[in-house]
Design a protein around this motif. Structure first.
Motif, PDB file in Angstrom:
ATOM      1  N   SER A 165      89.112  20.902 -21.575  1.00 58.81           N
ATOM      2  CA  SER A 165      88.441  21.402 -20.501  1.00 58.81           C
ATOM      3  C   SER A 165      88.324  23.040 -20.009  1.00 58.81           C
ATOM      4  N   ASN A 180      81.437  20.077 -19.472  1.00 60.74           N
ATOM      5  CA  ASN A 180      82.644  19.440 -20.633  1.00 60.74           C
ATOM      6  C   ASN A 180      82.883  18.620 -20.588  1.00 60.74           C
ATOM      7  N   ASP A 192      85.774  13.323 -32.094  1.00 58.22           N
ATOM      8  CA  ASP A 192      84.741  14.376 -32.954  1.00 58.22           C
ATOM      9  C   ASP A 192      85.555  15.326 -31.426  1.00 58.22           C
ATOM     10  N   ALA A 193      85.871  15.133 -30.938  1.00 59.85           N
ATOM     11  CA  ALA A 193      86.115  16.277 -30.237  1.00 59.85           C
ATOM     12  C   ALA A 193      86.808  17.399 -30.573  1.00 59.85           C
ATOM     13  N   ALA A 242      83.672   9.279 -29.557  1.00 56.93           N
ATOM     14  CA  ALA A 242      83.327  10.550 -29.181  1.00 56.93           C
ATOM     15  C   ALA A 242      84.510  11.587 -29.117  1.00 56.93           C
ATOM     16  N   LEU A 243      85.372  11.304 -28.434  1.00 60.03           N
ATOM     17  CA  LEU A 243      86.657  11.791 -28.200  1.00 60.03           C
ATOM     18  C   LEU A 243      87.722  12.470 -29.150  1.00 60.03           C
ATOM     19  N   ARG A 284      89.385  19.803 -28.763  1.00 53.78           N
ATOM     20  CA  ARG A 284      89.113  20.672 -27.261  1.00 53.78           C
ATOM     21  C   ARG A 284      89.007  19.956 -25.869  1.00 53.78           C
ATOM     22  N   ILE A 306      76.902  11.328 -25.808  1.00 52.09           N
ATOM     23  CA  ILE A 306      77.504   9.936 -25.858  1.00 52.09           C
ATOM     24  C   ILE A 306      76.115   9.450 -26.770  1.00 52.09           C
ATOM     25  N   LEU A 357      80.864  15.248 -23.019  1.00 52.53           N
ATOM     26  CA  LEU A 357      80.963  15.067 -24.917  1.00 52.53           C
ATOM     27  C   LEU A 357      79.807  13.957 -24.477  1.00 52.53           C
ATOM     28  N   LEU A 378      85.648  15.279 -20.791  1.00 52.19           N
ATOM     29  CA  LEU A 378      87.005  14.913 -21.721  1.00 52.19           C
ATOM     30  C   LEU A 378      87.984  15.070 -20.685  1.00 52.19           C
ATOM     31  N   TYR A 401      76.787  10.788 -21.396  1.00 53.24           N
ATOM     32  CA  TYR A 401      77.644  11.818 -21.033  1.00 53.24           C
ATOM     33  C   TYR A 401      78.660  11.404 -20.932  1.00 53.24           C
ATOM     34  N   CYS A 450      81.906  10.267 -15.776  1.00 51.48           N
ATOM     35  CA  CYS A 450      81.166   9.470 -16.855  1.00 51.48           C
ATOM     36  C   CYS A 450      79.905   9.457 -16.528  1.00 51.48           C
TER      37      CYS A 450
END
Length: 608
Positions: free
Chosen positions: A354, A240, A348-349, A345-346, A352, A244, A242, A259, A256, A304
């Motif tokens: 978890s 779960n 681009d998710a 990044a969030l 989505r 980075i 993303l 989410l 990483y 993270c």
């Protein structure tokens, strides 16, 4: 009665030079706060020595024994006494304190530990014919003797703080100290995925048991780091998280970040590194909080593992003996890189959410509790009840009236959408959609709330924040330093509707406030901005307040629970969710939908 002034004496105080043992014990109070501090210093020395395998053995939470063994380059016999003297190090020459490429550099750790414990160092340098060993107890250094070791260095520290027994009273339980040691090793293991780590606890005198093991990883950096994080933070985090990877003006951020729907109740899963060094820096923590502020409520915390790399002349690691704090030459650049990288990044998710959400949903499907088995011969004879399932009106009880929710019939040419196609609505709030390999349950109110919120934010970004002029400017008094710091942010504050001007020495005049906030206490707003500047070096409080208002507007303007929706409305909501970033969670970080795979559903019914 007035107390006597202890600073006034008939005799002048005598200035003395403290002896070396006292100096080392004082230094130990800063460097070696607890057993975990000693472990950190010893393991960092092993990493600086180029070790690829580090084994740690502890006893009684590190009080009785800390033993660190590595396969690094070792030390020659003549270097052992020097290594136990203060400010002796092979890692810097003292000419440039900003160009630091190693974990250690101060030359304080070994003499500090030797001053408060019993230490033995055995080492064999690369190319040496044999190993050498040296012992020290309570500051008394023994002679160098021949030792037995095939490679690297072995440091054994026993009876920590026996020379300063008062410090022992401040230690926590063995369990807590062991946990602190484990946390130190895990952080260093994240920073060095190509190095193997082992922790062995021999507190029970049974040869010890391995409590942590992380074998050296292979492959490229992201794969190695991902596998190491899976070992330490768990498979759920890795699934779960993303990736980075961002760069700005010479600063690089990798790692990483999880989410928002994979959040924690405390900040226990936040690991931050600067040039490979684990740090606890309020600037970085504030940037992390700012990046997730739009997705998580105050009582939830992101997870993270982030690594910030920057030129050594742009960061000062010589802030504290423990080296857990850093100071950036340009803190705004570091903060901005973290916030923008995480937000991108969030975004681009997309929609989505978890995987833990679906796992928790499946876990909620529990079978009925088993009842004691009964047998026919144990039951009293009784007439079988009449079934009402097939009763027609007029015979016995009337058949209950059942009104099904609106259902959407499948079509032969339906496209394959990520969130599927709506099949119906239940309890006037949940949309049931069918995907190619499962089903999706959508909270219609939470989903639409996020969609409206994102639309309002886009409009604000395009059109700016409207400001309302105060009829009479409000004068806010403060120190000259605070006023100067606040006025440095005047241009940025004006962009979000807060207009301030200088008003003499030690005061500012508030002329405009964001119109969307309505009637506000201008002085309280300004002081909140100042507090945040003091804490983080940058302000986000006004922007956060504006987004909080937008969030409330979105909540009131979204589809309410309890409203029936037509098939085309449900499908339109699903398509908009797929096209909108962050639609996988509502404005408070809760999931907007749950996806269940067909294989999981079949497993619930025992069909596999």
């Amino acid at each position: 009665m007035n107390a006597p002034n202890r600073n006034i004496s008939s005799e002048l105080p005598v200035i003395r030079q403290l002896d070396e043992i006292a100096i080392n014990r004082i230094a130990a109070g800063e460097v070696i706060e607890r057993p975990a501090s000693a472990v950190k210093e010893l393991v960092e020395n092993a990493l600086d020595a180029g070790a690829t395998r580090i084994d740690l053995t502890i006893k009684d939470g590190g009080r009785s024994l800390i033993r660190v063994s590595d396969d690094g380059h070792g030390m020659p016999a003549e270097a052992l006494p020097i290594a136990l003297s203060r400010h002796a190090t092979s890692k810097i020459d003292g000419s440039d304190l900003l160009n630091i490429q190693t974990f250690g550099f101060r030359g304080e750790a070994l003499p500090s530990m030797a001053a408060v414990g019993r230490m033995t160092i055995t080492s064999r340098a690369i190319g040496a014919d044999a190993a050498s060993t040296i012992s020290v107890a309570a500051g008394g250094v023994g002679p160098v003797k021949p030792g037995a070791l095939s490679k690297g260095t072995l440091v054994e520290l026993r009876d920590l703080f026996h020379a300063t027994p008062a410090r022992l009273k401040f230690l926590r339980s063995d369990r807590a100290e062991t946990q602190a040691i484990s946390d130190v090793i895990k952080r260093l293991a994240m920073a060095e995925p190509y190095v193997g780590f082992t922790i062995r606890d021999c507190s029970k005198d049974d040869g010890g048991r391995v409590t942590f093991r992380a074998d050296a990883q292979t492959g490229d950096l992201f794969d190695a780091l991902g596998d190491r994080l899976r070992q330490i933070m768990g498979a759920e985090f890795r699934e779960n998280a993303l990736l980075i990877d961002a760069e700005r003006e010479g600063l690089c951020l990798t790692g990483y970040a999880a989410l928002p729907t994979y959040s924690r109740g405390a900040a226990v899963a936040q690991y931050l590194f600067v040039n490979g060094r684990p740090v606890r820096d309020k600037l970085l923590v504030g940037a992390l909080r700012g990046a997730y502020s739009d997705f998580l409520s105050r009582d939830r915390h992101p997870a993270c593992a982030l690594f910030l790399e920057c030129p050594t002349d742009r960061v000062d690691v010589n802030v504290h003996p423990a080296k857990a704090e850093v100071r950036f030459r340009d803190p705004g650049l570091a903060r901005g890189l973290i916030v923008s990288a995480l937000k991108h990044a969030l975004a681009d998710a997309g929609h989505r959410a978890s995987t833990t959400v679906s796992a928790a949903t499946l876990g909620a499907f529990q079978p009925e509790p088993a009842t004691p088995r009964s047998y026919q011969m144990d039951l009293k004879s009784r007439p079988a009840p009449l079934s009402t399932e097939f009763m027609s009106p007029g015979f016995g009880e009337a058949a209950p009236t059942f009104v099904p929710p609106e259902a959407v019939e499948p079509q032969a040419d339906e496209p394959d959408h990520p969130l599927g196609v709506a099949r119906g609505q239940v309890h006037e709030n949940y949309i049931i959609a069918q995907t190619s390999n499962g089903m999706v349950i959508v909270d219609q109110h939470a989903a639409h709330e996020r969609l409206v919120y994102e639309k309002l934010k886009r409009q604000m970004a395009e059109n700016g924040v409207a400001a309302q002029a105060l009829l009479i400017p409000e004068i806010v008094g403060m120190s000259e330093a605070d006023a100067a710091r606040l006025l440095e942010q005047a241009d940025g504050l004006a962009q979000i509707g807060l207009t301030i001007e200088a008003f003499g020495a030690g005061a500012v005049a508030v002329r405009e406030t964001p119109a969307i906030l309505g009637t506000v206490n201008a002085e309280a707003l300004v002081r909140d901005v100042l507090d945040e500047l003091d804490d983080l070096g940058q302000t986000q409080s006004v922007h956060d307040r504006i987004e909080a208002v937008l969030s409330r507007i979105a909540c009131h303007g979204s589809i309410r629970s309890g409203r029936w929706m037509r098939g085309e409305e449900m499908n339109a909501l699903l398509r908009e969710m797929e096209a909108t970033p962050h639609s996988g969670q509502c404005n408070h970080g809760r999931p907007t939908y749950v996806e269940l795979k067909l294989s999981d559903i079949e497993r619930l019914f025992g069909r596999t």
